[in-house]
Design a protein around this motif. Structure first.
Motif, mmCIF file in Angstrom:
data_model
loop_
_atom_site.group_PDB
_atom_site.id
_atom_site.type_symbol
_atom_site.label_atom_id
_atom_site.label_comp_id
_atom_site.label_asym_id
_atom_site.label_seq_id
_atom_site.Cartn_x
_atom_site.Cartn_y
_atom_site.Cartn_z
ATOM 1 N N ARG A 178 0.810 -1.215 0.000
ATOM 2 C CA ARG A 178 0.000 0.000 0.000
ATOM 3 C C ARG A 178 0.847 1.270 0.000
ATOM 4 N NH1 ARG A 178 -5.437 -0.641 3.685
ATOM 5 N NH2 ARG A 178 -6.335 -2.412 2.562
ATOM 6 N N ASN B 53 -12.073 -4.885 -9.300
ATOM 7 C CA ASN B 53 -11.192 -6.053 -9.209
ATOM 8 C C ASN B 53 -10.122 -6.025 -10.285
ATOM 9 O OD1 ASN B 53 -12.434 -7.184 -6.955
ATOM 10 N ND2 ASN B 53 -13.877 -8.384 -8.177
ATOM 11 N N ARG C 128 -7.353 -3.699 -9.214
ATOM 12 C CA ARG C 128 -6.460 -4.318 -8.223
ATOM 13 C C ARG C 128 -5.480 -5.276 -8.905
ATOM 14 N NH1 ARG C 128 -11.293 -5.136 -5.118
ATOM 15 N NH2 ARG C 128 -11.452 -3.677 -3.371
#
Length: 247
Positions: free
Chosen positions: A100, A229, A232
Motif C-alpha cells: 500500500r 477487481n 487491483r
C-alpha cells in the motif's frame, strides 16, 4: 565521480542496525554508489529527523514498538512524501500490507545476505531506469509540453478533451484527444482505466477499494464497480513487473 545516496536505516534491534548498515555500504559500493547511512532505533526518531534531512532511501523494519514501519510509511505517503522505502523484516506475512505504500523492495531477515544483494541490486537498476524515464510531448491549443511519464498522476475525461494532471503543475494540460486513444498509447507505461472518465498512473495509486481509488497525494477518484477487481489485479501486475518486489 561516484553517485551518492543518503540512506536512513530504522530498526529497534541495535545489533541489526550495524549489520544492515555495513552490508548496505558493501552492496552499494559494488555498484559504484557512495552511500551515507543514518541509523535510527525507532520510527519516532526517524520521523523527527525527516523535516530537516533529505533521504533517497528509507530501510525500515516492520515490527517496532510504538510506531511500526508500515504505519510510519503510510503517514509519509499521506504527506505526499514519495521517498523510496524498502522493508527488511521477519514478517513475511506483511508483504502485501506493505504494498500500500509502494515499497521498492522487501528483504527477509531469514535470507538476509542473498536478499540484500538481489533486492538492492534490483532497486538500483530501477532507480537508474526512473532517472532516464521516457518523456511524452503533450500538445494543447497554445503550446507543446515535454512531460515525463512518471510525473503524470492521472487523466480526466472532459468529453472531447482530456485533462492531464501532472505532478508539480497547478493546472492540468488539456488535450483534444479521446480517452480511448490515450489509454491505447499509455497501456505499456503503467496506466489503468479505472472508470470511463479516468486513466490513472499506477505509480500514484495508494489504495483501491470501497468504490474509489485513493492517490498518494490524497485525491480520491471513482472506480466503477466492474473495474474495481480488474484495477487491483492490474496494479499488482504493474508493481510486480516494474518494481519487482522480491520476498
Amino acid at each position: 565521480m561516484a553517485e551518492r545516496l543518503r540512506v536512513a536505516v530504522c530498526d529497534d534491534d541495535e545489533a541489526a542496525l550495524g549489520i544492515i548498515s555495513s552490508s548496505l555500504k558493501d552492496v552499494f559500493a559494488a555498484h559504484g554508489i557512495d552511500a551515507t547511512t543514518s541509523l535510527f532505533p525507532s520510527a519516532q526518531e526517524l520521523s523527527q529527523a525527516m523535516p530537516t534531512r533529505r533521504y533517497d532511501l528509507l530501510l525500515l523494519d516492520i515490527d517496532m514498538p510504538g510506531l511500526d514501519g508500515i504505519t510510519f510509511a503510510k503517514q509519509l505517503r499521506e504527506q505526499c512524501d514519495r521517498v523510496d522505502i524498502m522493508y527488511i523484516s521477519n514478517r513475511e506475512d506483511k508483504v502485501f500490507d506493505s504494498l500500500r505504500v509502494s515499497p521498492v523492495g522487501f528483504i527477509r531477515k531469514s535470507r538476509f545476505l542473498s536478499d540484500m544483494s538481489e533486492v538492492v541490486g534490483t532497486y538500483l537498476e530501477q532507480r537508474r531506469g526512473r532517472h532516464s524515464q521516457s518523456t511524452v510531448m503533450l500538445r494543447d491549443s497554445d503550446a507543446v509540453y515535454p512531460v515525463r511519464v512518471d510525473q503524470i498522476s492521472y487523466i480526466e475525461g472532459q468529453r472531447k478533451y482530456q485533462a492531464v494532471h501532472v505532478e508539480g503543475r497547478n493546472s492540468p494540460i488539456v488535450l483534444r484527444r479521446t480517452m480511448g486513444e490515450l489509454e491505447r498509447d499509455l497501456a505499456d507505461e503503467g496506466f489503468i482505466r479505472i472508470h470511463k472518465g479516468y486513466l490513472v498512473n499506477y505509480r500514484f495509486i495508494e489504495v483501491v477499494g470501497s468504490g474509489e481509488v485513493r492517490l498518494t497525494n490524497g485525491e480520491a477518484l471513482p472506480v466503477s464497480r466492474r473495474k474495481e477487481n480488474e484495477t487491483r489485479e492490474k496494479l499488482l501486475e504493474f508493481v510486480q513487473d516494474n518494481d519487482r518486489i522480491v520476498f
